[in-house]
Motif scaffolding. Structure first.
Motif, mmCIF file in Angstrom:
data_model
loop_
_atom_site.group_PDB
_atom_site.id
_atom_site.type_symbol
_atom_site.label_atom_id
_atom_site.label_comp_id
_atom_site.label_asym_id
_atom_site.label_seq_id
_atom_site.Cartn_x
_atom_site.Cartn_y
_atom_site.Cartn_z
ATOM 1 N N ARG A 72 3.593 -11.312 -23.960
ATOM 2 C CA ARG A 72 3.465 -12.741 -24.238
ATOM 3 C C ARG A 72 4.257 -13.123 -25.503
ATOM 4 N N THR A 73 4.416 -14.420 -25.693
ATOM 5 C CA THR A 73 5.180 -14.935 -26.826
ATOM 6 C C THR A 73 4.273 -15.147 -28.026
ATOM 7 N N LEU A 74 4.731 -14.678 -29.171
ATOM 8 C CA LEU A 74 4.037 -14.869 -30.445
ATOM 9 C C LEU A 74 4.943 -15.712 -31.339
ATOM 10 N N VAL A 75 4.482 -16.884 -31.718
ATOM 11 C CA VAL A 75 5.291 -17.801 -32.524
ATOM 12 C C VAL A 75 4.985 -17.593 -34.002
ATOM 13 N N ASP A 76 6.035 -17.389 -34.775
ATOM 14 C CA ASP A 76 5.918 -17.184 -36.219
ATOM 15 C C ASP A 76 6.388 -18.431 -36.954
ATOM 16 N N PRO A 77 5.467 -19.264 -37.472
ATOM 17 C CA PRO A 77 5.853 -20.430 -38.255
ATOM 18 C C PRO A 77 5.733 -20.207 -39.762
ATOM 19 N N LEU A 138 14.852 -41.150 -34.469
ATOM 20 C CA LEU A 138 15.495 -40.021 -33.797
ATOM 21 C C LEU A 138 14.487 -38.893 -33.600
ATOM 22 N N PRO A 139 14.636 -38.080 -32.543
ATOM 23 C CA PRO A 139 13.691 -36.999 -32.304
ATOM 24 C C PRO A 139 13.764 -35.929 -33.381
ATOM 25 N N VAL A 140 12.612 -35.442 -33.807
ATOM 26 C CA VAL A 140 12.562 -34.353 -34.781
ATOM 27 C C VAL A 140 13.022 -33.065 -34.094
ATOM 28 N N SER A 141 14.002 -32.424 -34.685
ATOM 29 C CA SER A 141 14.541 -31.190 -34.120
ATOM 30 C C SER A 141 13.671 -29.998 -34.483
ATOM 31 N N LEU A 142 13.574 -29.046 -33.556
ATOM 32 C CA LEU A 142 12.803 -27.835 -33.769
ATOM 33 C C LEU A 142 13.681 -26.631 -33.461
ATOM 34 N N PRO A 143 14.374 -26.061 -34.471
ATOM 35 C CA PRO A 143 15.169 -24.863 -34.222
ATOM 36 C C PRO A 143 14.271 -23.684 -33.874
ATOM 37 N N VAL A 144 14.715 -22.872 -32.909
ATOM 38 C CA VAL A 144 13.945 -21.710 -32.445
ATOM 39 C C VAL A 144 14.856 -20.488 -32.477
ATOM 40 N N ALA A 145 14.379 -19.411 -33.112
ATOM 41 C CA ALA A 145 15.120 -18.146 -33.157
ATOM 42 C C ALA A 145 14.325 -17.098 -32.394
ATOM 43 N N ALA A 146 14.942 -16.484 -31.386
ATOM 44 C CA ALA A 146 14.246 -15.476 -30.580
ATOM 45 C C ALA A 146 15.266 -14.596 -29.883
ATOM 46 N N ASP A 147 14.924 -13.329 -29.722
ATOM 47 C CA ASP A 147 15.784 -12.398 -28.999
ATOM 48 C C ASP A 147 15.502 -12.392 -27.506
ATOM 49 N N HIS A 148 14.302 -12.809 -27.108
ATOM 50 C CA HIS A 148 13.883 -12.733 -25.712
ATOM 51 C C HIS A 148 14.011 -14.096 -25.043
ATOM 52 N N ALA A 151 10.656 -15.761 -24.411
ATOM 53 C CA ALA A 151 10.033 -16.344 -25.596
ATOM 54 C C ALA A 151 10.666 -17.692 -25.917
ATOM 55 N N LEU A 152 11.984 -17.760 -25.799
ATOM 56 C CA LEU A 152 12.684 -19.024 -26.042
ATOM 57 C C LEU A 152 12.209 -20.089 -25.061
ATOM 58 N N ARG A 153 12.075 -19.697 -23.797
ATOM 59 C CA ARG A 153 11.618 -20.641 -22.775
ATOM 60 C C ARG A 153 10.200 -21.131 -23.073
ATOM 61 N N ASP A 154 9.317 -20.226 -23.489
ATOM 62 C CA ASP A 154 7.935 -20.604 -23.785
ATOM 63 C C ASP A 154 7.856 -21.600 -24.936
ATOM 64 N N VAL A 155 8.594 -21.326 -26.006
ATOM 65 C CA VAL A 155 8.543 -22.208 -27.181
ATOM 66 C C VAL A 155 9.183 -23.555 -26.859
ATOM 67 N N PHE A 156 10.247 -23.551 -26.074
ATOM 68 C CA PHE A 156 10.863 -24.812 -25.669
ATOM 69 C C PHE A 156 9.857 -25.656 -24.888
ATOM 70 N N ALA A 157 9.114 -25.024 -23.983
ATOM 71 C CA ALA A 157 8.136 -25.764 -23.179
ATOM 72 C C ALA A 157 7.063 -26.380 -24.068
ATOM 73 N N LEU A 158 6.569 -25.592 -25.042
ATOM 74 C CA LEU A 158 5.556 -26.109 -25.952
ATOM 75 C C LEU A 158 6.120 -27.234 -26.809
ATOM 76 N N ALA A 159 7.311 -27.027 -27.365
ATOM 77 C CA ALA A 159 7.918 -28.037 -28.234
ATOM 78 C C ALA A 159 8.126 -29.350 -27.493
ATOM 79 N N ARG A 160 8.604 -29.279 -26.279
ATOM 80 C CA ARG A 160 8.839 -30.494 -25.503
ATOM 81 C C ARG A 160 7.528 -31.193 -25.163
ATOM 82 N N ALA A 161 6.500 -30.405 -24.855
ATOM 83 C CA ALA A 161 5.194 -31.001 -24.557
ATOM 84 C C ALA A 161 4.654 -31.758 -25.767
ATOM 85 N N LEU A 162 4.960 -31.276 -26.972
ATOM 86 C CA LEU A 162 4.489 -31.925 -28.192
ATOM 87 C C LEU A 162 5.378 -33.089 -28.621
#
Length: 219
Positions: A72-77, A138-148, A151-162
């Motif tokens: 699973r994806t673990l997000v580090d903020p 303007l939309p607030v940008s959310l840069p995402v760094a991930a090797d997988h 994981a990138l897809r999961d965070v994109f889905a969450l970010a867009r939902a928010l």
């Protein structure tokens, strides 16, 4: 989607409220609870966000939950740039260290494929900005760094939902730049008296590329 959120500080509570408003299911657990209880609770989450200080994020991965990622994806903020004394060696990032720790915890014949896929995200969005999705219209940008890619897809889905506009910033190595960016944003905030109410919009030229336009949540 059930979003597990470790930590009940300003970031954890703010993120839980934003997740709830987006129609998703937040699972908010205290960062200082019994490690096994935390691990048991988070088994129900599709994605987990470590909304705790960097040292607590390290302890999370070193505890029972560190071996129960199951891909699973673990997000580090986290933003270890603000830790005193420094906890990250020069030229490295907290995101990289957590990703390496997650990989180490997943290695070995007794628990193959049980690791977390670490993504660096949400560290550039202060807790007080989580309920917003636009800055100066303007939309607030959310840069995402991930090797997988997953994981990138999961965070994109969450970010867009928010209501945020996610951007692929590259592999987890890029986390060092995202953490430095937060240091710059907070320096600007202090200089301008913004009290942490600062966010960014990174413009993407239109043309051949499809530019995603986020839909803000009601209110």
């Amino acid at each position: 989607m059930t979003v597990g959120i470790v930590g009940r500080g300003r970031m954890g509570r703010g993120l839980a409220e934003a997740v709830r408003q987006a129609g998703l299911h937040p699972l908010l657990v205290p960062g200082r609870a019994d490690p096994r209880r935390v691990a048991d609770l988070l088994d129900r989450a599709a994605l987990v966000v470590l909304a705790v200080p960097f040292p607590a994020a390290v302890e999370f991965l070193r505890g029972p939950a560190g071996r129960r990622g199951r891909g699973r994806t673990l997000v580090d903020p986290t933003n270890p740039v603000f830790c005193e004394p420094p906890v990250v060696p020069p030229g490295r990032s907290g995101g990289e260290l957590l990703a390496e720790l997650a990989a180490d915890r997943a290695s070995g014949p007794d628990h193959p494929g049980e690791g977390w896929r670490v993504a660096k995200a949400f560290n550039t969005v202060p807790a007080g900005v989580l309920a917003r999705c636009r800055v100066n219209g303007l939309p607030v940008s959310l840069p995402v760094a991930a090797d997988h890619p997953a994981a990138l897809r999961d965070v994109f889905a969450l970010a867009r939902a928010l209501g945020f506009a996610p951007l692929d910033a590259g592999g987890i190595r890029t986390a060092r730049h995202l953490e430095a960016l937060t240091g710059l944003l907070m320096a600007v905030s202090d200089r301008q008296g913004l009290r942490g109410q600062v966010s960014i919009h990174i413009g993407v030229p239109s043309g051949d590329r499809t530019v995603w336009e986020p839909a803000c949540r009601a209110g």
